[in-house]
Motif scaffolding. Structure first.
Motif, PDB file in Angstrom:
ATOM      1  N   ASP A   1       0.510  -1.349  -0.090  1.00  0.00           N
ATOM      2  CA  ASP A   1      -0.091  -0.011  -0.075  1.00  0.00           C
ATOM      3  C   ASP A   1       0.881   1.215   0.080  1.00  0.00           C
ATOM      4  OD1 ASP A   1      -2.717  -1.238  -0.009  1.00  0.00           O
ATOM      5  OD2 ASP A   1      -2.586  -1.342   2.233  1.00  0.00           O
ATOM      6  N   ASN A   2       2.215   1.292   0.647  1.00  0.00           N
ATOM      7  CA  ASN A   2       2.896   2.212   0.880  1.00  0.00           C
ATOM      8  C   ASN A   2       4.098   2.243  -0.299  1.00  0.00           C
ATOM      9  OD1 ASN A   2       1.351   3.837   2.983  1.00  0.00           O
ATOM     10  ND2 ASN A   2       1.895   1.775   4.128  1.00  0.00           N
ATOM     11  N   PHE A   3       4.215   1.133  -0.967  1.00  0.00           N
ATOM     12  CA  PHE A   3       5.454   1.149  -2.001  1.00  0.00           C
ATOM     13  C   PHE A   3       5.099   1.975  -3.063  1.00  0.00           C
ATOM     14  CE2 PHE A   3       7.717  -1.026  -5.178  1.00  0.00           C
ATOM     15  CZ  PHE A   3       8.953  -0.962  -4.738  1.00  0.00           C
ATOM     16  N   ARG A   4       6.229   2.667  -3.614  1.00  0.00           N
ATOM     17  CA  ARG A   4       6.003   3.502  -4.770  1.00  0.00           C
ATOM     18  C   ARG A   4       7.235   2.950  -5.784  1.00  0.00           C
ATOM     19  NH1 ARG A   4       2.201   4.190  -2.240  1.00  0.00           N
ATOM     20  NH2 ARG A   4       0.848   5.842  -1.981  1.00  0.00           N
ATOM     21  N   SER A   5       7.003   2.822  -6.901  1.00  0.00           N
ATOM     22  CA  SER A   5       8.039   2.748  -7.887  1.00  0.00           C
ATOM     23  C   SER A   5       7.737   3.195  -9.243  1.00  0.00           C
ATOM     24  CB  SER A   5       8.463   1.209  -8.045  1.00  0.00           C
ATOM     25  OG  SER A   5       7.484   0.453  -8.897  1.00  0.00           O
ATOM     26  N   ARG A   6       8.418   3.206 -10.312  1.00  0.00           N
ATOM     27  CA  ARG A   6       7.941   3.478 -11.593  1.00  0.00           C
ATOM     28  C   ARG A   6       7.106   2.482 -12.277  1.00  0.00           C
ATOM     29  NH1 ARG A   6      10.746   0.884 -15.600  1.00  0.00           N
ATOM     30  NH2 ARG A   6      12.693  -0.146 -14.977  1.00  0.00           N
ATOM     31  N   LEU A   7       7.073   1.173 -11.856  1.00  0.00           N
ATOM     32  CA  LEU A   7       6.043   0.222 -12.441  1.00  0.00           C
ATOM     33  C   LEU A   7       4.708   0.101 -11.619  1.00  0.00           C
ATOM     34  CD1 LEU A   7       8.680  -2.648 -12.780  1.00  0.00           C
ATOM     35  CD2 LEU A   7       7.822  -1.181 -14.456  1.00  0.00           C
ATOM     36  N   GLY A   8       4.688   1.038 -10.589  1.00  0.00           N
ATOM     37  CA  GLY A   8       3.450   1.126  -9.864  1.00  0.00           C
ATOM     38  C   GLY A   8       3.712   0.574  -8.167  1.00  0.00           C
ATOM     39  N   ARG A   9       2.616   0.579  -7.608  1.00  0.00           N
ATOM     40  CA  ARG A   9       2.727   0.122  -6.221  1.00  0.00           C
ATOM     41  C   ARG A   9       2.846  -1.434  -6.136  1.00  0.00           C
ATOM     42  NH1 ARG A   9      -1.782   2.256  -2.220  1.00  0.00           N
ATOM     43  NH2 ARG A   9      -3.254   1.984  -4.274  1.00  0.00           N
ATOM     44  N   ARG A  10       2.026  -2.352  -7.046  1.00  0.00           N
ATOM     45  CA  ARG A  10       1.889  -3.675  -6.836  1.00  0.00           C
ATOM     46  C   ARG A  10       2.677  -4.544  -7.887  1.00  0.00           C
ATOM     47  NH1 ARG A  10      -1.342  -2.575  -2.354  1.00  0.00           N
ATOM     48  NH2 ARG A  10      -2.912  -1.058  -3.133  1.00  0.00           N
ATOM     49  N   HIS A  11       3.104  -3.962  -8.954  1.00  0.00           N
ATOM     50  CA  HIS A  11       3.621  -4.933 -10.003  1.00  0.00           C
ATOM     51  C   HIS A  11       5.128  -5.517  -9.640  1.00  0.00           C
ATOM     52  CE1 HIS A  11       0.180  -4.323 -12.653  1.00  0.00           C
ATOM     53  NE2 HIS A  11       0.916  -5.073 -13.520  1.00  0.00           N
ATOM     54  N   PRO A  12       6.054  -4.569  -8.973  1.00  0.00           N
ATOM     55  CA  PRO A  12       7.368  -5.239  -8.568  1.00  0.00           C
ATOM     56  C   PRO A  12       7.237  -6.484  -8.069  1.00  0.00           C
ATOM     57  CG  PRO A  12       7.345  -2.916  -8.468  1.00  0.00           C
ATOM     58  CD  PRO A  12       5.847  -3.112  -8.741  1.00  0.00           C
ATOM     59  N   PHE A  13       6.345  -6.411  -7.047  1.00  0.00           N
ATOM     60  CA  PHE A  13       6.026  -7.720  -6.342  1.00  0.00           C
ATOM     61  C   PHE A  13       5.631  -8.897  -7.026  1.00  0.00           C
ATOM     62  CE2 PHE A  13       5.333  -4.090  -3.552  1.00  0.00           C
ATOM     63  CZ  PHE A  13       5.937  -4.354  -2.473  1.00  0.00           C
ATOM     64  N   MET A  14       4.676  -8.522  -7.864  1.00  0.00           N
ATOM     65  CA  MET A  14       4.024  -9.398  -8.774  1.00  0.00           C
ATOM     66  C   MET A  14       5.156 -10.266  -9.871  1.00  0.00           C
ATOM     67  SD  MET A  14       0.698  -7.233  -9.662  1.00  0.00           S
ATOM     68  CE  MET A  14       0.050  -8.274 -10.934  1.00  0.00           C
ATOM     69  N   TYR A  15       5.939  -9.406 -10.191  1.00  0.00           N
ATOM     70  CA  TYR A  15       7.010  -9.920 -11.060  1.00  0.00           C
ATOM     71  C   TYR A  15       8.027 -11.053 -10.322  1.00  0.00           C
ATOM     72  CZ  TYR A  15       5.590  -6.611 -14.852  1.00  0.00           C
ATOM     73  OH  TYR A  15       4.977  -5.639 -15.684  1.00  0.00           O
ATOM     74  N   ALA A  16       8.176 -10.178  -9.103  1.00  0.00           N
ATOM     75  CA  ALA A  16       9.106 -11.194  -8.169  1.00  0.00           C
ATOM     76  C   ALA A  16       8.623 -12.332  -7.747  1.00  0.00           C
ATOM     77  CB  ALA A  16       9.676 -10.155  -7.029  1.00  0.00           C
TER      78      ALA A  16
END
Length: 478
Positions: free
Chosen positions: A76-91
């Protein structure tokens, strides 16, 4: 109205719904393995006592209970150029495949070592699934605030999840778990499980990557909420607790939990009933499982019209009740000697119809429950000023995992309670044991479903209240 509000208020293209839902193929494959095969594999093929298998999955579920809300809050509090959720989904993609493969490859060692292997691999499988499933589910509330559009998105998730589980059921029993000269009962064939594990792991990795890549562009169209100021750990935990015990949320969460437990017990013991009570072959089990396509179709046909006509809460109460009746009726009739005998053609046809109807009610009830969680996110945002989709859906995802956690634990305890033998062969289990198992299953399922219905009765958000919540949120962002 703000940019965020307008971006999330309308309908989504069907391609987005399909790509969004496709990732739950991985969850469906995993659920099929945990629910239908894991107890049978470790208990009857490997030889680990049923109570040990149930306890191992319960330990993994407890670990999940600690991990999932923290992951949800962090995303909820994460920010990245890929959005809040997608870095976790890729990982999540590669770990899901790796640990699922290891889950089905226990060492040839003592029961203690095999128990430790099961606990460890089950925990990492569940953590890996969480890494994808929690951020992905949270996108539901971000993509749209429309009352009915959310139900369509949830339906897409359930469609692919159920198709993933169904497809693996048909393929596994139709091709992988076939009889051999050494093992005439196909679903007790140890070699077939090795092939199953490789195929299942590959499918899970591919589905997660397709969904993550396919929804990336849609996410980047929507502006992310502004980052929150840093807060202390104690303040974060206090905030998490206040959200998780919110009255609107706790009612649907507990209702979903008890319904998931009832469904999980059914799925965990379905293989035992099919193998030892009904004495079906692997091909017949595949035939019964394939009829769930009818249930899937009917679930998606009825769920939106029911929701539009009667609201999500009333429709879910109806589906919970129908699932209960369908689950226990064949067993009650068998105990009363009113069901066809094993081997009679009518038995297979009745079981196929019952399974399809159960799937329809269970899937429709689950779709409505998850959609109601999405509506709670707006209620809580209105009251707190913060968006907490990840945290809320982490607990919801935890409930879905209760299907394979509490369900397997209770199934193992029920098997131990009736002294069900390990490494048993069909036709050689005593009738008194089978009747006792059917009886305690009926009582347990009845209790869990009634508790789910009672909790759901307290859910307060209907269509008009949701529309008012969205209106007020729109005014607050002006």
């Amino acid at each position: 109205m703000s940019q965020t509000s307008s971006a999330t208020g309308g309908k989504l293209p069907i391609s987005t719904r399909l790509l969004y839902g496709s990732g739950t193929i991985a969850f469906g494959v995993k659920d099929h393995g945990f629910n239908a095969l894991l107890m049978l594999f470790y208990n009857q093929v490997i030889g680990l006592p049923a109570a040990w298998v149930g306890s191992a999955i319960m330990i993994a579920m407890i670990a999940d209970a600690l991990f999932d809300p923290l992951l949800g809050q962090y995303s909820d509090n994460f920010r990245s150029r890929l959005g809040r959720r997608h870095p976790f989904m890729y990982a999540a993609a590669l770990p899901i495949g790796l640990f699922y493969l290891l889950l089905w490859s226990p060492p040839d060692a003592s029961n203690t070592i095999q128990f430790a292997w099961l606990v460890t691999t089950a925990i990492f499988v569940r953590f890996s699934i969480s890494l994808y499933e929690i951020p992905s589910t949270a996108l539901l509330a971000e993509f749209t605030s429309d009352y009915d559009e959310r139900t369509k998105l949830v339906a897409a998730r359930f469609f692919f999840g159920v198709c993933g589980g169904l497809g693996m059921t048909v393929v596994t029993f139709g091709y992988f778990l076939q009889p051999t000269p050494e093992q005439p009962v196909g679903h007790l064939n140890a070699g077939g499980y090795a092939v199953y594990a490789w195929v299942a792991a590959a499918i899970m990795v591919v589905s997660v990557l397709i969904s993550s890549l396919g929804t990336q562009t849609e996410v980047l169209k929507r502006p992310a909420p502004p980052p929150r100021a840093a807060i202390s750990t104690s303040q974060m935990l206090k905030e998490m607790l206040s959200i998780l015990v919110h009255p609107s949320y706790i009612s649907i969460l507990l209702a979903s939990l008890f319904f998931a437990i009832a469904s999980g017990i059914n799925m965990a013991l379905q293989m035992y009933f099919s193998t030892y009570l009904w004495e079906l072959s692997a091909n017949q089990i595949a035939m019964v499982a394939s009829t769930s396509v009818i249930g899937i179709v009917f679930a998606f046909v009825v769920v939106l019209p029911l929701s539009v006509r009667f609201g999500k809460k009333s429709s879910a109460l109806l589906m919970f009740s129908l699932a209960l009746v369908s689950n226990v009726t064949p067993l009650i009739l068998r105990l009363a000697d009113l069901f066809p005998a094993n081997g009679e053609p009518m038995l297979l046809w009745l079981l196929m119809g019952q399974f399809a109807f159960t799937m329809m009610a269970t899937i429709a009830g689950g779709i409505l429950a998850v959609s109601m969680v999405a509506d709670v996110t707006d209620q809580i945002q209105l009251e707190t000023g913060h968006r907490s989709e990840g945290l809320l859906f982490s607990a919801s995802t935890m409930v879905n995992k209760a299907v394979s956690g509490m369900g397997i634990l209770l199934a193992g305890l029920l098997l131990a309670f009736v002294n069900f033998p390990d490494n048993a062969q069909p036709g050689l289990v005593g009738d008194d044991v089978l009747r006792s198992l059917a009886g305690v299953y009926i009582c347990t399922t009845l209790l869990a479903t009634i508790l789910a219905i009672i909790c759901l009765a307290y859910y307060p958000i209907n269509r008009s209240r949701h529309i008012e919540n969205i209106r007020q949120l729109g005014e607050n962002t002006l």
